[in-house]
Design a protein around this motif. Structure first.
Motif, PDB file in Angstrom:
ATOM      1  N   ARG A 137       0.829  -1.204   0.000  1.00 44.83           N
ATOM      2  CA  ARG A 137       0.000   0.000   0.000  1.00 44.83           C
ATOM      3  C   ARG A 137       0.865   1.256   0.000  1.00 44.83           C
ATOM      4  NH1 ARG A 137      -4.887  -1.530   4.268  1.00 44.83           N
ATOM      5  NH2 ARG A 137      -5.578  -3.428   3.188  1.00 44.83           N
ATOM      6  N   LEU A 138       1.971   1.213   0.741  1.00 45.33           N
ATOM      7  CA  LEU A 138       2.869   2.369   0.761  1.00 45.33           C
ATOM      8  C   LEU A 138       3.464   2.628  -0.615  1.00 45.33           C
ATOM      9  CD1 LEU A 138       4.741   1.880   4.164  1.00 45.33           C
ATOM     10  CD2 LEU A 138       3.064   3.645   3.596  1.00 45.33           C
ATOM     11  N   SER A 139       3.798   1.566  -1.332  1.00 47.07           N
ATOM     12  CA  SER A 139       4.355   1.744  -2.673  1.00 47.07           C
ATOM     13  C   SER A 139       3.337   2.373  -3.618  1.00 47.07           C
ATOM     14  CB  SER A 139       4.831   0.393  -3.222  1.00 47.07           C
ATOM     15  OG  SER A 139       3.732  -0.500  -3.358  1.00 47.07           O
ATOM     16  N   ARG A 140       2.068   2.052  -3.432  1.00 47.19           N
ATOM     17  CA  ARG A 140       1.027   2.659  -4.265  1.00 47.19           C
ATOM     18  C   ARG A 140       0.877   4.137  -3.945  1.00 47.19           C
ATOM     19  NH1 ARG A 140      -4.401  -0.661  -4.148  1.00 47.19           N
ATOM     20  NH2 ARG A 140      -4.840   0.859  -5.790  1.00 47.19           N
ATOM     21  N   PHE A 141       0.916   4.489  -2.655  1.00 43.58           N
ATOM     22  CA  PHE A 141       0.826   5.900  -2.277  1.00 43.58           C
ATOM     23  C   PHE A 141       2.046   6.676  -2.767  1.00 43.58           C
ATOM     24  CE2 PHE A 141      -2.300   4.507   0.969  1.00 43.58           C
ATOM     25  CZ  PHE A 141      -3.285   5.443   0.709  1.00 43.58           C
ATOM     26  N   LEU A 142       3.201   6.028  -2.758  1.00 47.10           N
ATOM     27  CA  LEU A 142       4.431   6.703  -3.161  1.00 47.10           C
ATOM     28  C   LEU A 142       4.404   7.108  -4.627  1.00 47.10           C
ATOM     29  CD1 LEU A 142       7.109   7.524  -1.845  1.00 47.10           C
ATOM     30  CD2 LEU A 142       8.096   5.382  -2.681  1.00 47.10           C
ATOM     31  N   SER A 143       3.630   6.405  -5.428  1.00 45.15           N
ATOM     32  CA  SER A 143       3.540   6.710  -6.856  1.00 45.15           C
ATOM     33  C   SER A 143       2.565   7.842  -7.166  1.00 45.15           C
ATOM     34  CB  SER A 143       3.117   5.455  -7.627  1.00 45.15           C
ATOM     35  OG  SER A 143       1.825   5.026  -7.215  1.00 45.15           O
TER      36      SER A 143
ATOM     37  N   GLY B 158       3.181  11.913  -2.783  1.00 42.30           N
ATOM     38  CA  GLY B 158       3.357  10.514  -2.419  1.00 42.30           C
ATOM     39  C   GLY B 158       4.038  10.349  -1.075  1.00 42.30           C
ATOM     40  N   LYS B 159       5.092  11.149  -0.833  1.00 38.72           N
ATOM     41  CA  LYS B 159       5.814  11.061   0.447  1.00 38.72           C
ATOM     42  C   LYS B 159       4.927  11.515   1.609  1.00 38.72           C
ATOM     43  CE  LYS B 159      10.424  11.723  -1.558  1.00 38.72           C
ATOM     44  NZ  LYS B 159       9.981  11.688  -2.964  1.00 38.72           N
ATOM     45  N   VAL B 160       4.159  12.579   1.373  1.00 36.66           N
ATOM     46  CA  VAL B 160       3.262  13.072   2.432  1.00 36.66           C
ATOM     47  C   VAL B 160       2.202  12.026   2.759  1.00 36.66           C
ATOM     48  CG1 VAL B 160       1.534  14.814   3.006  1.00 36.66           C
ATOM     49  CG2 VAL B 160       3.651  15.493   1.874  1.00 36.66           C
ATOM     50  N   LEU B 161       1.618  11.411   1.734  1.00 38.67           N
ATOM     51  CA  LEU B 161       0.600  10.388   1.959  1.00 38.67           C
ATOM     52  C   LEU B 161       1.174   9.182   2.695  1.00 38.67           C
ATOM     53  CD1 LEU B 161      -1.314  10.484  -1.456  1.00 38.67           C
ATOM     54  CD2 LEU B 161      -2.150  11.257   0.764  1.00 38.67           C
TER      55      LEU B 161
ATOM     56  N   MET C 108      -0.075   7.834   6.293  1.00 43.40           N
ATOM     57  CA  MET C 108      -0.531   6.454   6.448  1.00 43.40           C
ATOM     58  C   MET C 108       0.262   5.724   7.532  1.00 43.40           C
ATOM     59  SD  MET C 108      -1.014   3.532   3.547  1.00 43.40           S
ATOM     60  CE  MET C 108      -1.770   1.964   3.984  1.00 43.40           C
ATOM     61  N   ILE C 109       1.565   5.975   7.606  1.00 41.96           N
ATOM     62  CA  ILE C 109       2.383   5.325   8.633  1.00 41.96           C
ATOM     63  C   ILE C 109       1.953   5.774  10.025  1.00 41.96           C
ATOM     64  CG2 ILE C 109       4.718   5.189   9.579  1.00 41.96           C
ATOM     65  CD1 ILE C 109       5.753   5.296   6.705  1.00 41.96           C
ATOM     66  N   ILE C 110       1.747   7.085  10.191  1.00 43.89           N
ATOM     67  CA  ILE C 110       1.305   7.605  11.491  1.00 43.89           C
ATOM     68  C   ILE C 110      -0.066   7.041  11.848  1.00 43.89           C
ATOM     69  CG2 ILE C 110       0.633   9.699  12.731  1.00 43.89           C
ATOM     70  CD1 ILE C 110       2.745  11.193  11.101  1.00 43.89           C
ATOM     71  N   ASP C 111      -0.949   6.996  10.864  1.00 43.33           N
ATOM     72  CA  ASP C 111      -2.287   6.458  11.096  1.00 43.33           C
ATOM     73  C   ASP C 111      -2.221   4.984  11.485  1.00 43.33           C
ATOM     74  OD1 ASP C 111      -5.146   6.650  11.093  1.00 43.33           O
ATOM     75  OD2 ASP C 111      -5.153   5.554   9.199  1.00 43.33           O
TER      76      ASP C 111
END
Length: 232
Positions: A187-193, A199-202, A206-209
């Motif tokens: 999921r992180l790789s999808r947000f990064l794109s 992407g980095k902000v998302l 997501m990590i904090i959440d």
């Protein structure tokens, strides 16, 4: 004979009733507007504004204001009118016009959101929300076709059923169960794109959440659902 319009909705900033109230009542002197408001709890922030419009134009004897209407009385309130007015400036599915149609009322509504998809053309008259005289013309059209409307026939039409809703919901759940369960890294790789910065902000959000979720809701406190084998 007086023609009465029913209007059941919460008085909030998305409803354009105050903008068309004066236009409608000035054009048709024999048109009573029964404002059935606050069904979804409380008077709403537009209550004072509606009272001001009624006082300013001396409409006390033609505009009836009600407070919150219990669900058990919604039908009796609706059938007191000949037509139903929905002047929303924004709308989703709008169950209010569906309730009005089930009570045998012809509906006049703004063409916003999913409203055009709720009822067939012979049960609703649609108008653009701006300018206000669009709604006035729509009400005039509805008045002209009102004698040909049979409330009992409209009430008996089967447009929606819980069985049909259940079948559609089952299809959605079946599709969800067939989706793969992606890991956090996937999921992180999808947000990064999503973009160089976005992407980095998302990913950070997501990590904090995720960390807050694991901290506030440990696995031991989650009741696990039993595995059920479906037979089709």
């Amino acid at each position: 004979m007086y023609i009465k319009l029913s209007f059941i909705v919460q008085k909030n900033r998305f409803k354009g009733l105050t903008d068309i109230l004066k236009f409608v009542l000035e054009k048709w002197f024999l048109l009573d507007l029964i404002c059935r408001l606050g069904r979804f709890g409380g008077d709403g922030p537009k209550h004072v504004r509606l009272e001001e419009v009624r006082e300013k134009h001396s409409l006390q004897d033609r505009v009836e204001m009600l407070d919150a209407v219990p669900h058990s009385r919604v039908r009796s309130v609706l059938v007191a009118g000949h037509m139903f007015l929905n002047s929303s400036l924004t709308e989703a599915f709008c169950t209010a016009i569906l309730e009005a149609a089930s009570c045998g009322l012809l509906t006049v509504s703004t063409r916003v959101g999913c409203v055009p998809e709720v009822l067939p053309d012979d049960m609703v008259v649609l108008a653009e929300p701006d300018p206000e005289d669009n709604m006035v013309r729509a009400i005039g059209k509805a008045i002209s076709i009102l004698p040909s409307i049979n409330p009992e026939e409209m009430h008996n039409r089967k447009l929606y059923s819980w069985q049909d809703v259940a079948k559609r919901a089952e299809i959605v759940y079946d599709r969800a169960m067939k989706c793969s369960n992606r890991s956090l890294l996937e999921r992180l790789s999808r947000f990064l794109s999503c973009g160089a910065w976005a992407g980095k902000v998302l990913c950070m959000v997501m990590i904090i959440d995720y960390l807050l979720w694991r901290l506030l809701q440990p696995d031991d406190d989650i009741e696990k659902a039993p595995d059920i084998s479906f037979r089709h």
